[in-house]
Design a protein around this motif. Sequence first.
Motif, PDB file in Angstrom:
ATOM      1  N   PRO A 140       1.618 -11.729  -4.449  1.00 33.46           N
ATOM      2  CA  PRO A 140       2.323 -11.321  -3.227  1.00 33.46           C
ATOM      3  C   PRO A 140       3.616 -10.604  -3.596  1.00 33.46           C
ATOM      4  N   LEU A 141       4.147  -9.844  -2.671  1.00 35.11           N
ATOM      5  CA  LEU A 141       5.366  -9.081  -2.945  1.00 35.11           C
ATOM      6  C   LEU A 141       6.559  -9.973  -3.276  1.00 35.11           C
ATOM      7  N   ASP A 142       6.556 -11.207  -2.773  1.00 34.62           N
ATOM      8  CA  ASP A 142       7.697 -12.085  -3.055  1.00 34.62           C
ATOM      9  C   ASP A 142       7.503 -12.931  -4.316  1.00 34.62           C
ATOM     10  N   ALA A 143       6.445 -12.655  -5.091  1.00 37.38           N
ATOM     11  CA  ALA A 143       6.263 -13.350  -6.374  1.00 37.38           C
ATOM     12  C   ALA A 143       7.451 -13.041  -7.280  1.00 37.38           C
ATOM     13  N   VAL A 144       7.915 -14.047  -8.004  1.00 39.54           N
ATOM     14  CA  VAL A 144       9.110 -13.893  -8.842  1.00 39.54           C
ATOM     15  C   VAL A 144       8.727 -13.894 -10.315  1.00 39.54           C
ATOM     16  N   GLY A 145       9.283 -12.936 -11.054  1.00 36.34           N
ATOM     17  CA  GLY A 145       9.095 -12.874 -12.494  1.00 36.34           C
ATOM     18  C   GLY A 145      10.442 -12.726 -13.185  1.00 36.34           C
ATOM     19  N   ARG A 146      10.402 -12.667 -14.504  1.00 29.22           N
ATOM     20  CA  ARG A 146      11.637 -12.480 -15.284  1.00 29.22           C
ATOM     21  C   ARG A 146      11.438 -11.336 -16.265  1.00 29.22           C
ATOM     22  N   LEU A 150       5.891  -3.420 -19.155  1.00 30.61           N
ATOM     23  CA  LEU A 150       6.896  -4.472 -19.103  1.00 30.61           C
ATOM     24  C   LEU A 150       7.134  -4.993 -17.691  1.00 30.61           C
ATOM     25  N   TYR A 151       7.274  -4.084 -16.728  1.00 26.70           N
ATOM     26  CA  TYR A 151       7.625  -4.518 -15.374  1.00 26.70           C
ATOM     27  C   TYR A 151       6.482  -5.190 -14.639  1.00 26.70           C
ATOM     28  N   PHE A 152       5.238  -4.900 -15.033  1.00 31.81           N
ATOM     29  CA  PHE A 152       4.104  -5.548 -14.360  1.00 31.81           C
ATOM     30  C   PHE A 152       3.283  -6.413 -15.309  1.00 31.81           C
ATOM     31  N   GLY A 153       3.727  -6.528 -16.552  1.00 37.20           N
ATOM     32  CA  GLY A 153       3.019  -7.339 -17.530  1.00 37.20           C
ATOM     33  C   GLY A 153       3.780  -8.599 -17.865  1.00 37.20           C
ATOM     34  N   GLU A 154       4.570  -8.538 -18.933  1.00 32.27           N
ATOM     35  CA  GLU A 154       5.316  -9.709 -19.376  1.00 32.27           C
ATOM     36  C   GLU A 154       6.214 -10.278 -18.286  1.00 32.27           C
ATOM     37  N   THR A 155       6.778  -9.421 -17.473  1.00 27.11           N
ATOM     38  CA  THR A 155       7.685  -9.893 -16.418  1.00 27.11           C
ATOM     39  C   THR A 155       7.022 -10.943 -15.543  1.00 27.11           C
ATOM     40  N   HIS A 189       8.105  -7.044  -5.348  1.00 24.33           N
ATOM     41  CA  HIS A 189       8.590  -5.974  -4.472  1.00 24.33           C
ATOM     42  C   HIS A 189       9.646  -5.140  -5.190  1.00 24.33           C
ATOM     43  N   HIS A 190      10.598  -5.815  -5.828  1.00 22.77           N
ATOM     44  CA  HIS A 190      11.642  -5.125  -6.563  1.00 22.77           C
ATOM     45  C   HIS A 190      11.051  -4.266  -7.690  1.00 22.77           C
ATOM     46  N   LYS A 195       0.830  -1.211   0.000  1.00 21.80           N
ATOM     47  CA  LYS A 195       0.000   0.000   0.000  1.00 21.80           C
ATOM     48  C   LYS A 195       0.861   1.256   0.000  1.00 21.80           C
ATOM     49  N   ASP A 196       1.914   1.274   0.820  1.00 25.37           N
ATOM     50  CA  ASP A 196       2.801   2.432   0.882  1.00 25.37           C
ATOM     51  C   ASP A 196       3.449   2.700  -0.479  1.00 25.37           C
ATOM     52  N   LEU A 197       3.961   1.655  -1.103  1.00 30.56           N
ATOM     53  CA  LEU A 197       4.609   1.822  -2.396  1.00 30.56           C
ATOM     54  C   LEU A 197       3.627   2.304  -3.461  1.00 30.56           C
TER      55      LEU A 197
END
Length: 227
Positions: A134-140, A77-82, A152-153, A28-30
Motif C-alpha cells: 500500500p502507499l502508506d507502507a513504510v521502509g528505510r 534502492l528506493y523500491f528494493g532494499e528500502t 508514496h514518498h 496508478k497516476d504516479l
Amino acid sequence: MTETDHSGATRGTPDGAERPETSERFKKDLLVYLQDARDALLWKLEGLSEYDVRRPLTPTGTNLLGLVKHATAAEALYFGETFGRPFDAPRPWITGDAEPNSDFWATPEESRERIVGLYRTACAHADATIGALPLDAVGRVPWGNRSEVTLHHSLVHMTAETQRHAGHADVVRELVDGATGQRRGGENTAPGDAAWWAEHRARVERAAREASGHEAGGHGTGVGAQE
C-alpha cells in the motif's frame, strides 16, 4: 483524508484513513508519469553508436548511458532494499565503497545491453514492489541515517527524479544528433524544418542580446556580448 464526490463537495472517511480505491488511483497516476519518464530515458539511446551514448556532453560529464545507469541504481534502492525486497543483481553503483559519481558513466567493460537490461529488470522489480504494498507502507533507505519513507514518498521521489534525468537526456541527445521530443518522432516539439529552427534560434539569440544590452545601458554583457 478528504475526497471529492460527484457534486464537487469533499467528504472524509469515517476513521480518517485513505479509501483503498483512492489510494489505487494515486498509485496508478504516479506510475503513468514514472513510466513515461522511463520510456523517454531509454529511447534517447536508440540509433546511436557506442561512443555517442557514452560521451560526455557537459563539463560535468553528463552522458546518456550514465543517466540510465544512475536511474537503475535509484530504482533498485528506493523500491528494493528500502522495503526489504532486495534487487537480485550486482550491488548498485551508488552504495558501499563505490567511487564517487561511478553511477553516472559506463566503463568500457560495461556493455550498453547489460546496463539497459538491468534498468528494465530494476523497473520490473520496482513495479512488483509498488503493486504488492500500500502507499502508506513504510521502509528505510539503506544509507545515511536510514530515514523512514513511505511507498508514496518513494514513488513521488522516483517520478520527479526520472523526469528530471529524462530532461537531461533531452538536451544531451539534441547535442548529439539534433533529435528532440519526449517520444520518438519529435513529439512534444513545435513542427519545423532545419531552416525554421535556425531562424527560431537566431530570434531567441537576438532577443537575449537586446535584453542584455538594455540591462547594461546599451552595452552587451556576458559571454555573447560585444566589447
